[in-house]
Design a protein around this motif. Structure first.
Motif, PDB file in Angstrom:
ATOM      1  N   LEU A 389       0.978  -1.445  -0.187  1.00 22.29           N
ATOM      2  CA  LEU A 389       0.187   0.312   0.087  1.00 22.29           C
ATOM      3  C   LEU A 389       0.920   1.025  -0.579  1.00 22.29           C
ATOM      4  CD1 LEU A 389      -2.378  -1.355   2.844  1.00 22.29           C
ATOM      5  CD2 LEU A 389      -2.941  -1.236   0.236  1.00 22.29           C
ATOM      6  N   ASP A 390       2.212   1.247   1.139  1.00 21.02           N
ATOM      7  CA  ASP A 390       2.504   2.655   1.469  1.00 21.02           C
ATOM      8  C   ASP A 390       3.617   2.763  -0.036  1.00 21.02           C
ATOM      9  OD1 ASP A 390       2.132   3.225   3.758  1.00 21.02           O
ATOM     10  OD2 ASP A 390       3.494   1.378   4.286  1.00 21.02           O
ATOM     11  N   MET A 391       3.595   1.865  -1.018  1.00 23.18           N
ATOM     12  CA  MET A 391       4.565   2.415  -2.449  1.00 23.18           C
ATOM     13  C   MET A 391       3.126   2.243  -4.115  1.00 23.18           C
ATOM     14  SD  MET A 391       7.151  -0.850  -2.428  1.00 23.18           S
ATOM     15  CE  MET A 391       8.084  -0.704  -4.124  1.00 23.18           C
ATOM     16  N   ASP A 392       1.899   2.637  -3.273  1.00 21.01           N
ATOM     17  CA  ASP A 392       0.911   2.928  -4.069  1.00 21.01           C
ATOM     18  C   ASP A 392       0.692   1.244  -5.532  1.00 21.01           C
ATOM     19  OD1 ASP A 392      -0.989   4.263  -4.724  1.00 21.01           O
ATOM     20  OD2 ASP A 392      -0.008   5.756  -6.347  1.00 21.01           O
ATOM     21  N   LEU A 393       0.616   0.879  -5.078  1.00 26.17           N
ATOM     22  CA  LEU A 393       0.638  -0.800  -5.571  1.00 26.17           C
ATOM     23  C   LEU A 393      -0.888  -1.339  -5.543  1.00 26.17           C
ATOM     24  CD1 LEU A 393       4.019  -2.679  -5.677  1.00 26.17           C
ATOM     25  CD2 LEU A 393       3.261  -1.181  -7.380  1.00 26.17           C
ATOM     26  N   ARG A 394      -1.572  -1.713  -6.708  1.00 27.50           N
ATOM     27  CA  ARG A 394      -2.392  -2.270  -6.126  1.00 27.50           C
ATOM     28  C   ARG A 394      -3.136  -3.521  -5.814  1.00 27.50           C
ATOM     29  NH1 ARG A 394      -6.929  -1.817 -11.292  1.00 27.50           N
ATOM     30  NH2 ARG A 394      -8.326  -2.217  -9.360  1.00 27.50           N
ATOM     31  N   ALA A 395      -2.358  -4.380  -6.081  1.00 27.01           N
ATOM     32  CA  ALA A 395      -1.559  -5.797  -5.881  1.00 27.01           C
ATOM     33  C   ALA A 395      -1.050  -6.668  -4.181  1.00 27.01           C
ATOM     34  CB  ALA A 395      -0.504  -6.213  -6.468  1.00 27.01           C
ATOM     35  N   SER A 396      -2.039  -7.324  -3.901  1.00 29.99           N
ATOM     36  CA  SER A 396      -1.886  -7.547  -2.604  1.00 29.99           C
ATOM     37  C   SER A 396      -1.298  -8.765  -2.985  1.00 29.99           C
ATOM     38  CB  SER A 396      -2.960  -8.233  -1.748  1.00 29.99           C
ATOM     39  OG  SER A 396      -3.400  -9.018  -3.061  1.00 29.99           O
ATOM     40  N   PRO A 397      -0.179  -9.422  -2.000  1.00 24.10           N
ATOM     41  CA  PRO A 397      -0.045 -10.801  -1.744  1.00 24.10           C
ATOM     42  C   PRO A 397       0.020 -11.846  -2.571  1.00 24.10           C
ATOM     43  CG  PRO A 397       0.316  -9.886   0.278  1.00 24.10           C
ATOM     44  CD  PRO A 397      -0.511  -9.229  -0.442  1.00 24.10           C
ATOM     45  N   HIS A 398      -1.631 -12.218  -2.569  1.00 26.62           N
ATOM     46  CA  HIS A 398      -2.516 -12.855  -2.906  1.00 26.62           C
ATOM     47  C   HIS A 398      -1.990 -12.705  -4.473  1.00 26.62           C
ATOM     48  CE1 HIS A 398      -4.070 -16.862  -1.027  1.00 26.62           C
ATOM     49  NE2 HIS A 398      -4.200 -15.696  -0.269  1.00 26.62           N
ATOM     50  N   ASP A 399      -2.346 -11.290  -5.108  1.00 29.48           N
ATOM     51  CA  ASP A 399      -2.724 -10.890  -6.663  1.00 29.48           C
ATOM     52  C   ASP A 399      -1.213 -11.617  -6.405  1.00 29.48           C
ATOM     53  OD1 ASP A 399      -5.039 -10.289  -6.154  1.00 29.48           O
ATOM     54  OD2 ASP A 399      -4.371  -8.251  -5.819  1.00 29.48           O
ATOM     55  N   ILE A 400      -0.435 -11.073  -6.373  1.00 33.30           N
ATOM     56  CA  ILE A 400       0.781 -11.489  -6.145  1.00 33.30           C
ATOM     57  C   ILE A 400       1.144 -13.117  -6.519  1.00 33.30           C
ATOM     58  CG2 ILE A 400       3.407 -11.740  -5.879  1.00 33.30           C
ATOM     59  CD1 ILE A 400       3.260  -9.072  -4.865  1.00 33.30           C
ATOM     60  N   ARG A 401       0.510 -13.118  -5.941  1.00 33.68           N
ATOM     61  CA  ARG A 401       0.806 -15.191  -6.044  1.00 33.68           C
ATOM     62  C   ARG A 401      -0.082 -15.789  -6.809  1.00 33.68           C
ATOM     63  NH1 ARG A 401       0.772 -19.728  -2.755  1.00 33.68           N
ATOM     64  NH2 ARG A 401      -1.757 -21.045  -3.068  1.00 33.68           N
ATOM     65  N   ARG A 402      -1.012 -15.198  -7.748  1.00 33.41           N
ATOM     66  CA  ARG A 402      -1.805 -15.534  -8.742  1.00 33.41           C
ATOM     67  C   ARG A 402      -1.051 -15.341 -10.121  1.00 33.41           C
ATOM     68  NH1 ARG A 402      -6.463 -12.546  -6.253  1.00 33.41           N
ATOM     69  NH2 ARG A 402      -7.009 -13.747  -5.428  1.00 33.41           N
ATOM     70  N   CYS A 403       0.004 -13.919 -10.146  1.00 38.77           N
ATOM     71  CA  CYS A 403       0.399 -13.444 -11.661  1.00 38.77           C
ATOM     72  C   CYS A 403       1.338 -14.917 -11.930  1.00 38.77           C
ATOM     73  CB  CYS A 403       1.735 -12.750 -10.817  1.00 38.77           C
ATOM     74  SG  CYS A 403       2.611 -11.856 -12.058  1.00 38.77           S
ATOM     75  N   LEU A 404       2.511 -15.425 -10.325  1.00 37.84           N
ATOM     76  CA  LEU A 404       3.706 -16.651 -10.680  1.00 37.84           C
ATOM     77  C   LEU A 404       2.106 -17.813 -11.459  1.00 37.84           C
ATOM     78  CD1 LEU A 404       5.545 -18.133  -8.204  1.00 37.84           C
ATOM     79  CD2 LEU A 404       3.472 -19.578  -9.544  1.00 37.84           C
ATOM     80  N   THR A 405       0.610 -17.652 -11.689  1.00 40.61           N
ATOM     81  CA  THR A 405      -0.100 -18.844 -11.735  1.00 40.61           C
ATOM     82  C   THR A 405      -0.193 -18.818 -12.982  1.00 40.61           C
ATOM     83  OG1 THR A 405      -1.572 -18.111 -10.846  1.00 40.61           O
ATOM     84  CG2 THR A 405      -0.863 -19.735  -9.350  1.00 40.61           C
ATOM     85  N   ASN A 406      -0.764 -17.143 -13.385  1.00 38.36           N
ATOM     86  CA  ASN A 406      -1.246 -17.423 -14.065  1.00 38.36           C
ATOM     87  C   ASN A 406       0.094 -17.094 -15.317  1.00 38.36           C
ATOM     88  OD1 ASN A 406      -3.828 -16.325 -15.358  1.00 38.36           O
ATOM     89  ND2 ASN A 406      -3.583 -16.162 -12.539  1.00 38.36           N
ATOM     90  N   THR A 407       1.228 -16.376 -14.674  1.00 40.66           N
ATOM     91  CA  THR A 407       2.269 -16.230 -15.897  1.00 40.66           C
ATOM     92  C   THR A 407       2.854 -17.309 -16.768  1.00 40.66           C
ATOM     93  OG1 THR A 407       2.875 -14.302 -15.200  1.00 40.66           O
ATOM     94  CG2 THR A 407       3.997 -15.493 -16.547  1.00 40.66           C
ATOM     95  N   CYS A 408       2.712 -18.163 -15.497  1.00 39.20           N
ATOM     96  CA  CYS A 408       3.416 -19.647 -16.140  1.00 39.20           C
ATOM     97  C   CYS A 408       2.170 -20.554 -16.828  1.00 39.20           C
ATOM     98  CB  CYS A 408       3.599 -20.540 -14.296  1.00 39.20           C
ATOM     99  SG  CYS A 408       5.223 -19.820 -13.483  1.00 39.20           S
ATOM    100  N   GLN A 409       1.474 -20.777 -16.524  1.00 44.18           N
ATOM    101  CA  GLN A 409       0.441 -21.166 -17.274  1.00 44.18           C
ATOM    102  C   GLN A 409      -0.335 -20.508 -18.718  1.00 44.18           C
ATOM    103  OE1 GLN A 409      -2.437 -23.506 -15.311  1.00 44.18           O
ATOM    104  NE2 GLN A 409      -2.812 -21.852 -14.193  1.00 44.18           N
ATOM    105  N   LYS A 410      -0.483 -19.241 -18.477  1.00 41.90           N
ATOM    106  CA  LYS A 410      -1.043 -18.751 -20.141  1.00 41.90           C
ATOM    107  C   LYS A 410       0.839 -18.324 -21.189  1.00 41.90           C
ATOM    108  CE  LYS A 410      -4.109 -15.856 -19.964  1.00 41.90           C
ATOM    109  NZ  LYS A 410      -5.093 -14.546 -19.368  1.00 41.90           N
TER     110      LYS A 410
END
Length: 516
Positions: A389-410
């Motif tokens: 939040l302090d870095m003004d990022l919308r992503a949460s830890p779970h959203d970052i986790r989704r980045c790995l799963t989506n990137t690896c698959q898609k």
């Protein structure tokens, strides 16, 4: 002791002899009624009934001649003599004499006791029956002690917070055996109606196992619950149509995926020192491995070891106690994640930092949770959310986790089963799988390594292309947002406290008005 046949006139004459100058008190026995005596004293005369039994004199004081006539005194003495002969208690207190006064019309009959209110009687009998059983507070503490003994620390913290929510306050002081599923359903439904639908589902999921514990055979003598008084049917209402509502930042929970730009910015900022040292490494571990924040924050130094068969690589060997699903599955296997050389090098630096702090945790506790508290635990998992939040990022830890799963698959077209090997603590294998549960001790590092090598390289590419403001400016912005976030949090806390106090006053006001 003189004996006379008393008459009303003689009684009046004898009463007149009761003067302050009398030498000593004396009894005048009435020959007209056995046992009746008129006792004369300086302060006045009194009727009494006396008799001797077993060498002991017993006496009943009847009253004064001014209040009781000769005939009435004789009637009382005769009744006393009759009841003594019939072995009826006469000399034990005033109850017998009062009964005779009522018979002679000298006293008003004792009014019958008021009829007992059936509701009051039922309440009293219920309280008497419940006396030795647990209250809500006692049952809650017993259950939390059991959770603390058998489950992960994070599970205990979660359950403790849920069982102390304000909505459960009306249960205070109630015997837990009297709490019905209907009452709990109303509480859960009201929480659901307030817009906290997921929270209501979670509350029901915590109350159900609590009641399962309270109906166990060895607990029922303390809780008072019957064998069938479970909360198996306790459920929150169905979620509202249209799916989850967007949050204040526009994200729909469970759907947002951290963008390559966000991942690259986070890793680049962590590496240049915009974030505190230990937290920066924790952020990198979060991005590179896609693990949940709590296993990261509570990771032990001893869980990170070199991969002997693959020099330069490391292994994060995650024990069951640090995994969300291990308790439920009764899993004793370790979830192992291979760490490519660049990431392993940074973990080793952090390991030395933790050892220098003499902490068993890879990410030692930064400061006490409250003033005067201990500082020997691990980093608070919420620190990762706060810094995002302090870095003004919308992503949460779970959203970052989704980045790995989506990137690896898609993007990389890596098989779903291989992605599960890394992000799923069960590694995609059913809890009922007999081979996995009893006959396999394979960590599958060789199958996980290609995914980790490719994804970490991709993250490094995003970090290399990230555009950062000057370090001093970035730190100032992070510090500013942190101050604003903390100030906003204090205002919300103060507002909730004020609202609670107003609600309490509103409850008390009608009662005070009624009493007035």
């Amino acid at each position: 002791m003189p004996s006379l046949l008393l008459t009303p006139e003689l009684v009046t004459k004898l009463v007149g002899e009761c003067l302050p100058g009398m030498k000593k008190p004396r009894d005048v026995i009435d020959r007209g009624c056995v046992g009746l005596a008129l006792r004369l004293r300086p302060r006045g005369a009194t009727w009494s009934f006396k008799m001797v039994r077993g060498g002991e004199e017993r006496r009943i004081k009847i009253g004064t001649p001014a209040a009781i006539t000769l005939d009435q005194a004789r009637a009382i003495a005769a009744a006393a003599r009759r009841d003594v002969n019939n072995r009826i208690a006469v000399f034990d207190g005033d109850a017998w004499l009062h009964k005779e006064f009522i018979a002679l019309g000298l006293s008003e009959p004792t009014p019958p006791p008021p009829e007992r209110d059936p509701q009051s009687v039922a309440t009293f009998e219920e309280a008497l029956e419940d006396m030795n059983f647990w209250t809500w507070e006692q049952a809650r503490e017993a259950y939390l002690a059991e959770v603390k003994r058998t489950r992960r620390p994070d599970t205990w913290n979660d359950y403790r917070a849920m069982l102390h929510v304000e909505e459960l306050a009306p249960l205070g002081g109630l015997k837990v055996r009297r709490i019905t599923r209907s009452e709990l359903s109303v509480i859960v439904a009201e929480m659901h109606e307030s817009g906290r639908e997921r929270h209501a589902e979670h509350l029901a999921s915590v109350l159900r196992p609590m009641w399962t514990y309270l109906t166990k055979d060895h607990i029922r003598p303390k809780s008072g619950l019957g064998e069938t008084q479970t909360m198996a049917g306790l459920r929150a209402p169905e979620r509202s149509a249209g799916g989850a509502k967007p949050r204040a930042n526009g994200k729909v929970p469970g759907t947002y995926v951290a963008t390559p730009a966000e991942v690259g910015f986070l890793v680049a900022a962590s590496r240049v020192g915009a974030i505190e040292g230990s937290l920066a490494v924790a952020m990198e571990l979060l991005v590179m491995t896609g693990q949940r924040r709590r296993p990261i924050s509570s990771a032990l130094v001893e869980d990170f070891v070199p991969w002997v068969e693959n020099p330069g690589w490391g292994v994060w060997s995650m024990g069951p106690a640090h995994r969300k699903t291990a308790d439920r599955r009764e899993d004793r296997h370790r979830h192992c994640i291979p760490l490519p050389p660049a990431l392993w090098d940074r973990i080793q630096v952090q390991t030395e930092r933790a050892r220098a702090a003499k902490s068993p945790y890879l990410f030692p506790q930064i400061k006490a949770a409250r003033k005067g508290g201990r500082v020997d635990g691990h980093m608070n998992a919420a620190n990762m959310n706060h810094r995002l939040l302090d870095m003004d990022l919308r992503a949460s830890p779970h959203d970052i986790r989704r980045c790995l799963t989506n990137t690896c698959q898609k993007r990389f077209r890596i098989a779903r089963s291989d992605v599960k090997l890394v992000v799923d603590h069960a590694e995609g294998i059913s809890s009922t799988d007999v081979l996995e549960g009893h006959y396999t001790d394979d960590d599958r590092l060789d199958l996980k390594a290609p995914l980790m090598e490719r994804y970490v390289a991709w993250v490094d590419e995003q970090a290399a292309t990230a555009t950062l403001p000057p370090l001093a400016e970035l730190r100032r912005e992070i510090a500013r947002r942190r101050r604003e976030r903390e100030a906003e949090g204090k205002l919300k806390t103060a507002a909730r406290k004020a609202a609670k106090e107003e609600a309490e006053k509103a409850k008390v006001a009608p009662a005070e008005a009624q009493a007035a």
